[in-house]
Design a protein around this motif. Structure first.
Motif, PDB file in Angstrom:
ATOM      1  N   GLU A  61       0.828  -1.199   0.000  1.00 57.90           N
ATOM      2  CA  GLU A  61       0.000   0.000   0.000  1.00 57.90           C
ATOM      3  C   GLU A  61       0.868   1.256   0.000  1.00 57.90           C
ATOM      4  N   GLU A  62       0.489   2.200  -0.826  1.00 57.86           N
ATOM      5  CA  GLU A  62       1.203   3.470  -0.844  1.00 57.86           C
ATOM      6  C   GLU A  62       0.894   4.242   0.439  1.00 57.86           C
ATOM      7  N   ILE A  63       1.940   4.628   1.156  1.00 57.84           N
ATOM      8  CA  ILE A  63       1.770   5.319   2.431  1.00 57.84           C
ATOM      9  C   ILE A  63       1.458   6.789   2.164  1.00 57.84           C
ATOM     10  N   ALA A  64       0.301   7.216   2.641  1.00 58.42           N
ATOM     11  CA  ALA A  64      -0.123   8.603   2.453  1.00 58.42           C
ATOM     12  C   ALA A  64      -0.105   9.311   3.804  1.00 58.42           C
ATOM     13  N   ARG A  65       0.669  10.367   3.890  1.00 61.79           N
ATOM     14  CA  ARG A  65       0.721  11.150   5.128  1.00 61.79           C
ATOM     15  C   ARG A  65      -0.123  12.407   4.992  1.00 61.79           C
ATOM     16  N   LEU A 108     -11.930  -2.364  14.496  1.00 59.38           N
ATOM     17  CA  LEU A 108     -11.714  -0.964  14.899  1.00 59.38           C
ATOM     18  C   LEU A 108     -11.149  -0.183  13.719  1.00 59.38           C
ATOM     19  N   THR A 109     -11.760   0.964  13.446  1.00 57.47           N
ATOM     20  CA  THR A 109     -11.282   1.858  12.385  1.00 57.47           C
ATOM     21  C   THR A 109     -11.202   3.269  12.947  1.00 57.47           C
ATOM     22  N   LEU A 110     -10.003   3.829  12.927  1.00 60.91           N
ATOM     23  CA  LEU A 110      -9.792   5.205  13.398  1.00 60.91           C
ATOM     24  C   LEU A 110      -9.442   6.065  12.200  1.00 60.91           C
ATOM     25  N   LEU A 111     -10.251   7.106  11.970  1.00 62.22           N
ATOM     26  CA  LEU A 111     -10.043   8.029  10.853  1.00 62.22           C
ATOM     27  C   LEU A 111      -9.394   9.299  11.366  1.00 62.22           C
ATOM     28  N   ASP A 112      -8.533   9.909  10.529  1.00 62.23           N
ATOM     29  CA  ASP A 112      -7.944  11.192  10.908  1.00 62.23           C
ATOM     30  C   ASP A 112      -8.927  12.313  10.575  1.00 62.23           C
ATOM     31  N   GLU A 113      -8.509  13.565  10.747  1.00 63.35           N
ATOM     32  CA  GLU A 113      -9.437  14.679  10.548  1.00 63.35           C
ATOM     33  C   GLU A 113      -9.815  14.880   9.089  1.00 63.35           C
ATOM     34  N   PHE A 114      -9.144  14.173   8.173  1.00 66.58           N
ATOM     35  CA  PHE A 114      -9.489  14.233   6.753  1.00 66.58           C
ATOM     36  C   PHE A 114     -10.356  13.048   6.349  1.00 66.58           C
ATOM     37  N   CYS A 115     -10.870  12.316   7.363  1.00 65.98           N
ATOM     38  CA  CYS A 115     -11.735  11.156   7.156  1.00 65.98           C
ATOM     39  C   CYS A 115     -11.046  10.037   6.374  1.00 65.98           C
ATOM     40  N   LYS A 116      -9.729   9.926   6.527  1.00 60.88           N
ATOM     41  CA  LYS A 116      -8.954   8.862   5.916  1.00 60.88           C
ATOM     42  C   LYS A 116      -8.566   7.846   6.997  1.00 60.88           C
ATOM     43  N   PRO A 117      -8.566   6.545   6.655  1.00 60.32           N
ATOM     44  CA  PRO A 117      -8.168   5.542   7.654  1.00 60.32           C
ATOM     45  C   PRO A 117      -6.776   5.834   8.203  1.00 60.32           C
ATOM     46  N   LYS A 169       4.608  10.725  13.017  1.00 58.21           N
ATOM     47  CA  LYS A 169       5.035  10.278  11.698  1.00 58.21           C
ATOM     48  C   LYS A 169       3.981  10.623  10.645  1.00 58.21           C
ATOM     49  N   HIS A 170       2.726  10.436  11.002  1.00 58.34           N
ATOM     50  CA  HIS A 170       1.637  10.675  10.050  1.00 58.34           C
ATOM     51  C   HIS A 170       1.438  12.171   9.771  1.00 58.34           C
ATOM     52  N   PHE A 171       1.492  12.973  10.815  1.00 59.75           N
ATOM     53  CA  PHE A 171       1.216  14.403  10.676  1.00 59.75           C
ATOM     54  C   PHE A 171       2.474  15.263  10.573  1.00 59.75           C
ATOM     55  N   ARG A 172       3.648  14.623  10.630  1.00 60.82           N
ATOM     56  CA  ARG A 172       4.923  15.353  10.580  1.00 60.82           C
ATOM     57  C   ARG A 172       4.991  16.414  11.678  1.00 60.82           C
ATOM     58  N   ARG A 173       4.770  15.915  12.904  1.00 65.56           N
ATOM     59  CA  ARG A 173       4.762  16.784  14.065  1.00 65.56           C
ATOM     60  C   ARG A 173       5.836  16.347  15.067  1.00 65.56           C
ATOM     61  N   ASN A 174       5.913  17.044  16.166  1.00 62.53           N
ATOM     62  CA  ASN A 174       6.865  16.703  17.216  1.00 62.53           C
ATOM     63  C   ASN A 174       6.194  16.896  18.579  1.00 62.53           C
ATOM     64  N   HIS A 175       5.075  16.224  18.761  1.00 62.74           N
ATOM     65  CA  HIS A 175       4.345  16.350  20.040  1.00 62.74           C
ATOM     66  C   HIS A 175       5.130  15.683  21.163  1.00 62.74           C
ATOM     67  N   TYR A 209      -2.253  20.357  16.061  1.00 58.64           N
ATOM     68  CA  TYR A 209      -2.463  19.597  14.831  1.00 58.64           C
ATOM     69  C   TYR A 209      -2.059  18.139  15.050  1.00 58.64           C
ATOM     70  N   GLY A 210      -2.967  17.241  14.675  1.00 57.16           N
ATOM     71  CA  GLY A 210      -2.707  15.819  14.879  1.00 57.16           C
ATOM     72  C   GLY A 210      -3.319  15.274  16.144  1.00 57.16           C
ATOM     73  N   LEU A 211      -3.915  16.149  16.962  1.00 62.47           N
ATOM     74  CA  LEU A 211      -4.495  15.712  18.227  1.00 62.47           C
ATOM     75  C   LEU A 211      -6.022  15.826  18.254  1.00 62.47           C
ATOM     76  N   HIS A 212      -6.620  16.268  17.151  1.00 66.89           N
ATOM     77  CA  HIS A 212      -8.080  16.447  17.144  1.00 66.89           C
ATOM     78  C   HIS A 212      -8.658  16.020  15.800  1.00 66.89           C
ATOM     79  N   GLY A 213      -9.987  15.998  15.750  1.00 64.98           N
ATOM     80  CA  GLY A 213     -10.688  15.676  14.497  1.00 64.98           C
ATOM     81  C   GLY A 213     -10.760  14.199  14.180  1.00 64.98           C
TER      82      GLY A 213
END
Length: 459
Positions: free
Chosen positions: A282-286, A375-384, A453-459, A296-300
């Motif tokens: 699968e192509e990894i989409a960030r 279990l399916t967790l979607l990010d704030e863009f409604c992507k798995p 890694k997914h959101f390119r953050r440093n929480h 950013y990355g903590l909500h939605g």
């Protein structure tokens, strides 16, 4: 020489080809090959596949490239490669290895309607974030699944699927092997392949198909570390890793059945687009970067979770707008609360008792306090963002639960799941009188490293 269908009706009877006896073989060998080829030219793809197994002569004749080129052009309507006159065409095809056009025919037959199934997979459920027509596409493409079991001596057994069950966001597959499965501790590897069969009319024969490797497990490290999640009078359930369960006969320690649960995310692609020895990648989409929002990355987030007994749905819920404040990150995990223990309006009643039925040939049973979770967790863009399907177990917690303004009268149970990037804790209360369960708490914990890694953050 004109040959009618009646002239070769003796070859095909009731859609099934029978092995010829010696007298028939000698008679066929005396016929000129031109006559036999003329007869075979009236057969379709299904008939040629059937007749190819009768003897060596028909196996050779039924792989003729000229015969399969005619079927290729007639059924697929493609003639882009060969445009010469017929004598030249025959010479070109004869230069190819026997069976070349047969392989070309099946290869192109498998790629037909790809645009249609991709279009169907574009229908996304707003509740799960997954294609809503996954089951329909898999059935239309004639996809099935095979399990190859290898023992420590190197002997391989490929098992046909015993039964399968589609749920809302997952698929359960089961193989019961009887004597064909080795002893539990003698299993060396397990390989799961998705197989797309070609819909031919070949009674009694396995239709040709293309295999796609979906999982390959080295059993050596898993055999001893497997978690026992439940048992009844006859079988013990051993969870090798999330999604893979082996039922072992308690009195013999031999394998009763092997059960895989597959999440719907990219299930069609994983089932048909890998090769026989390597899986679909699968192509990894960030997510796109965002330097303005400090949270950013903590909500939605949106969570969809379902509990199934492999026979019926016990619970299904979708929980939007989940979040975690940066100051609440603890032990490298962000906590997303879907059902709060103190908010009774969020509590959910399950539709049945938590059990995992099983069946193996003539025997069947049911293991209490086990079921299948998806279990399916979607990010704030409604992507798995994170997804998993697996058998799970429920344990008696015993601690009284205070839920807001009142207490439930019943025993408290805990369902806990963990893998490398996500944890799930679900708290239920079992009413003593009604023997029903109510969900009073549901929390999901996601690794901060996975989020960063997914959101390119440093929480």
């Amino acid at each position: 020489m004109a040959v009618s269908k009646a002239d070769f009706s003796c070859v095909r009877a009731r859609g099934t080809f029978k092995r010829a006896d010696k007298s028939t073989q000698n008679y066929m060998k005396r016929l000129p090959s031109e006559i036999l080829m003329k007869i075979l030219s009236y057969l379709d793809a299904s008939a040629l596949v059937c007749i190819s197994i009768t003897n060596k002569l028909f196996c050779q004749l039924a792989n003729d490239n000229v015969l399969w080129h005619k079927i290729y052009i007639t059924e697929l309507g493609q003639n882009k490669t060969w445009t010469r006159d017929e004598p030249v065409l025959k010479m070109e095809l004869q230069d190819q290895a026997a069976g070349y056009m047969k392989q070309m025919y099946f290869k192109n037959l498998l790629t037909r309607n790809l645009k249609r199934w991709k279009r169907l997979l574009g229908h996304i459920s707003c509740h799960t974030g997954l294609p809503s027509k996954t089951e329909q596409v898999l059935r239309n493409l004639c996809v099935t699944w095979e399990l190859t079991v290898t023992d420590k001596s190197g002997h391989e057994s490929t098992l046909e699927l015993s039964w399968s069950q589609f749920c809302k966001t997952s698929l359960t597959l089961c193989w019961s092997g009887g004597v064909s499965l080795p002893h539990y501790e003698q299993i060396s590897t397990l390989q799961l392949h998705g197989v797309r069969r070609i819909a031919l009319s070949c009674p009694g024969l396995k239709n040709p198909g293309r295999r796609s490797l979906m999982a390959k497990l080295d059993m050596q490290p898993l055999t001893k570390s497997a978690q026992v999640i439940g048992q009844d009078r006859m079988v013990q359930l051993k969870l090798l890793q999330p999604g893979i369960l082996i039922g072992v006969w308690r009195d013999q320690c031999s394998v009763a059945f092997i059960l895989f649960t597959l999440h719907f995310h990219r299930l069609v692609e994983r089932s048909i687009q890998g090769s026989s020895d390597s899986p679909y990648v699968e192509e990894i989409a960030r997510a796109p970067s965002d330097d303005i929002d400090p949270e950013y990355g903590l909500h939605g987030y949106q969570l969809h979770i379902a509990l199934d007994s492999s026979v019926s749905e016990l619970m299904s819920g979708s929980f939007p707008q989940l979040f975690c404040h940066g100051g609440n990150i603890s032990d490298g995990l962000i906590q997303l609360t879907a059902v709060s223990r103190t908010n009774s309006s969020q509590h959910m009643l399950l539709s049945g008792n938590i059990t995992l039925p099983w069946r193996c040939e003539a025997l069947q049973g049911s293991v209490e306090n086990c079921c299948i979770m998806s279990l399916t967790l979607l990010d704030e863009f409604c992507k798995p963002f994170k997804y998993v399907s697996s058998p799970i177990s429920m344990e008696l917690e015993g601690t009284p639960v205070s839920c807001g303004y009142y207490d439930y009268d019943g025993e408290t149970y805990l369902i806990y799941f963990q893998d490398s990037d996500i944890q799930m804790k679900m708290q239920l209360i079992r009413f003593r009188a009604e023997r029903q369960f109510i969900l009073v708490s549901l929390n999901v914990y996601v690794s901060v490293c996975y989020v960063n890694k997914h959101f390119r953050r440093n929480h």
